[in-house]
Structure formats: structure tokens, C-alpha cells
Design a protein around this motif. Sequence first.
Motif, short mmCIF file in Angstrom:
data_model
loop_
_atom_site.label_atom_id
_atom_site.label_comp_id
_atom_site.label_asym_id
_atom_site.label_seq_id
_atom_site.Cartn_x
_atom_site.Cartn_y
_atom_site.Cartn_z
N GLN A 115 0.70 -1.12 -0.45
CA GLN A 115 -0.02 -0.04 0.17
C GLN A 115 1.47 1.04 0.22
O GLN A 115 0.79 2.18 -0.42
CB GLN A 115 -1.30 -0.09 0.90
CG GLN A 115 -2.07 -0.72 1.27
CD GLN A 115 -2.70 -1.12 2.32
OE1 GLN A 115 -2.52 -0.74 3.28
NE2 GLN A 115 -4.18 -1.42 2.23
N GLN A 116 2.11 1.33 1.13
CA GLN A 116 3.18 2.15 0.79
C GLN A 116 3.49 2.26 -0.90
O GLN A 116 3.48 3.85 -0.77
CB GLN A 116 3.75 2.00 2.39
CG GLN A 116 3.03 2.56 3.93
CD GLN A 116 4.74 2.46 4.56
OE1 GLN A 116 5.47 1.31 4.07
NE2 GLN A 116 4.09 2.52 5.34
N ALA A 117 4.08 1.74 -1.30
CA ALA A 117 4.54 2.00 -2.75
C ALA A 117 3.41 2.76 -3.18
O ALA A 117 4.20 2.52 -4.20
CB ALA A 117 4.58 0.34 -2.90
N ILE A 118 2.64 1.27 -3.73
CA ILE A 118 1.17 2.47 -4.54
C ILE A 118 1.18 3.50 -4.01
O ILE A 118 1.14 4.30 -5.02
CB ILE A 118 0.54 1.58 -4.52
CG1 ILE A 118 0.35 0.21 -4.90
CG2 ILE A 118 -1.05 1.93 -5.67
CD1 ILE A 118 -0.58 -1.12 -5.02
N ALA A 119 0.83 4.48 -3.00
CA ALA A 119 0.47 5.58 -2.92
C ALA A 119 1.71 6.38 -3.09
O ALA A 119 0.94 7.74 -3.50
CB ALA A 119 0.09 5.27 -1.59
N ALA A 120 3.11 5.86 -2.61
CA ALA A 120 4.30 6.78 -3.10
C ALA A 120 3.73 7.29 -4.80
O ALA A 120 4.28 7.80 -5.11
CB ALA A 120 5.22 6.44 -2.77
N GLU A 121 3.98 5.47 -5.29
CA GLU A 121 4.02 6.21 -7.07
C GLU A 121 3.15 7.37 -7.00
O GLU A 121 3.80 7.78 -8.24
CB GLU A 121 4.48 5.01 -7.75
CG GLU A 121 4.30 4.62 -8.99
CD GLU A 121 6.35 5.31 -9.04
OE1 GLU A 121 6.48 6.03 -10.00
OE2 GLU A 121 6.55 4.81 -8.29
N ARG A 122 1.64 6.55 -6.48
CA ARG A 122 0.84 7.47 -7.60
C ARG A 122 0.87 8.98 -7.02
O ARG A 122 0.32 9.83 -7.88
CB ARG A 122 -0.78 6.64 -6.98
CG ARG A 122 -1.09 5.77 -7.57
CD ARG A 122 -1.35 5.93 -8.75
NE ARG A 122 -1.57 4.11 -9.54
CZ ARG A 122 -2.53 4.09 -9.58
NH1 ARG A 122 -3.66 4.63 -8.60
NH2 ARG A 122 -2.97 2.91 -10.05
N ALA A 123 1.10 8.75 -5.81
CA ALA A 123 1.73 10.45 -5.08
C ALA A 123 2.80 11.42 -5.85
O ALA A 123 2.66 12.59 -6.60
CB ALA A 123 1.73 10.35 -3.78
N LYS A 124 3.57 10.17 -6.56
CA LYS A 124 5.02 11.41 -7.36
C LYS A 124 4.17 11.34 -8.58
O LYS A 124 4.70 12.66 -9.44
CB LYS A 124 5.83 10.02 -7.80
CG LYS A 124 6.86 10.18 -8.22
CD LYS A 124 7.21 9.63 -8.28
CE LYS A 124 9.04 10.01 -8.97
NZ LYS A 124 10.43 8.30 -9.42
#
Length: 366
Positions: A115-124
Motif C-alpha cells: 500500500q505504501q509503495a502504490i501510494a508513493a508512486e501515485r503521489a509522485k
Amino acid sequence: MRIFALVKRIFHQMLRDKRALALMMVAPLLVLTLLNYLLSGNTVDPRLGVINADDKLLERLKDSEITIIQVETNTKDLILNKDLDGVLHFDGDDISLTLTNDQPNAAKALQIKVQQAIAAERAKEQAANMSVFIEGIQSKLPGVPLKIETAKAPEVKTSYIYGNKDTIFFDQLSPILVGFFVFFFVFLISGIALLRERTTGTLERLLATPIQRRDIVFGYLLGYGLFAVIQTIIVVTYAVKVLDITLIGSFWNVVLINLTLALVALSLGILLSSFANSEFQMMQFIPIAIIPQVFFAGIFPFESMAGWMQVLAKCMPMYYGGNALVDVMYKGLGLSDIRNDIFVLLGFSLVFILLNIVALKKYRKI
């Protein structure tokens, strides 16, 4: 002076009992050594299957110490056959995560990392798109304030092969504890009971008759075994019906596993009691013969153990008993899935029974 005389007597008594002295000094070191290696074992990276994930997200997942395996489908058989901890599936805007959940704590850690990886990539991505958008608007409408809505975090639909989102570590631990307590108390009671037979002279009088050694061993096994059966049924019934411990599979398979464990503990307890001269000496076997069992029963991940500890684990009856109980009670597997564990436990019993017959030679050669 009386105190010093008492101290002197105890000192000489301990020096005469060299086995007790050695166990007193060595047993704590043995247990501490095992715990040290178990708790400081290498962390095994979770294995995650991915479908339709972009390269940037894959790199971010790898940076989170997740081993990535490209797969084509998201099925239970594929996850179990490839020994995956989960599968992450992208289907357009839909994101689904299927977790094995055989180790609830590890599954939750993997879920958080994903979840953190997906959220970070989407935020980027969102930040990059927003920057381009703002630059475009400001070039066309200089001086006009912009109102920007915050993007929502991506929703990941999570499903589980075993357990559910409310599964906790105790759900996986409780089957192991049921088996361990059956093993421990059957070992203790059978060992001390046979020891009393010897210290009261009952065994010596029995050996004076024409009875064979194997008849004595099987007689004790059957006699104490009946009480072990009753104890096992009471413990399993209480754990499942009263304490409401998780049971997905068959109740009778759980009883079968615990009865097999009780047979191993019974034969082991009788065997070790042959080498003890008092209840105190019988208790000294617990740190060496019983406590290490719980370390290798499935509480600590087998994959994270050092190679020599994995070999040692497979020499412990509770390793097979714990695996079988978790498979039935937590994963809901059937008898065909645990038969190998049952056969190995029966093999341990056979070896201990044969050693019991040999051990009785020290009391009478027949």
C-alpha cells in the motif's frame, strides 16, 4: 555454624550429582543459544507475484525488500505452488491484493509495504501531472488563484487465502499451543509415573516374573495411553468448544494429531525416566528434551532459520505436530495433506518404543 554445615552438605550433594550440576550450568546456555539464533535469524524477503504492474512500481516494491515474480493468473493453486506470499493484480483502475496469510504478522507487513509503495508512486505521478497542469494554467491566466482538490489514495481490494483481515498472530499460535501442552503434560506425567514404579520397587518385582521386556513397555504404553487419550480429548474439546480457538478443518483430525503427539511424548517420557533416579532428575530433562520443542513447532518462521537449525528442527516431533495442527486448525487442510507428518510422528514413537525395550536391559537381561 549450623547454616554453614547445611551449606556444606548441599555443596557436597550437588558435587556428587554431576549430571544435575552439568544440566544446571549447561541447560540455560543451550536454551539461550537457541533463542539467540532464532531471534537473530536472517529476515526472508516476502515473495509477491504481480500482474500488469508498471516498471516504476516494480522498482519501488523491490526497494521495499520484496521479491517480485511475474505471474499470469491470480489463483490459489498458483500462489501455493510458487510458494508466494501474495499476488498484486492491476486491472485498469482496479487493484487487488491476495495474501496467503499463513503468517498473519508477515502478511500484514507485506500489505502495508504494498500500500505504501502504490501510494508513493501515485503521489509522485500526481505531483508531476499537477506541476505540468499548474504551469499551463498560470501561463494562460497569470495572477488568477487556483483551487486544487487533493487526490484520493488508491483503493486496494485485499483478499486472503487463509484467515481474514481480522486474523491475528494468536490464531496461528493457538493450534501449536494445544499440541505443545498435550505433549508436555503427557511427557511429564508418564515419566514421573514410571519413575515411581521403579523407586517403590514395583518395576523390580515385575521384572522378577517371566514377563518379557516388550510386554512391560507395551503394557505401560497402553495403561498410561488410555489416560493420555482422555486428556487429549478433554484438552482439544475445551480449546475448540469453550475457548473458541480457530478450527477450520476437522475436529477429529485435530484429535488424531494430538493423540499421535501424546504417543510420542508417552514413549519419550518412559524412555527418559529410565535414566532418572528421582523426580528432580526427571525434571532436569525438561530444558533439554521439551523446551526446544516449542522453538521449532512453527512459532518462529522455518525459512528464516540457519541451515543447521532447520536440520535440528526436523529432528523435533513438535515440528511435525505443529505443522499438522496449523494445517488443519488454521488452514483447513484435510487428512491427505497431513499424513506425512502423522507418519513421521509414528516413526518417532516406534524408535522410542524400541529404545525403551533396550533401556530395560539395565534392570534385567532377558
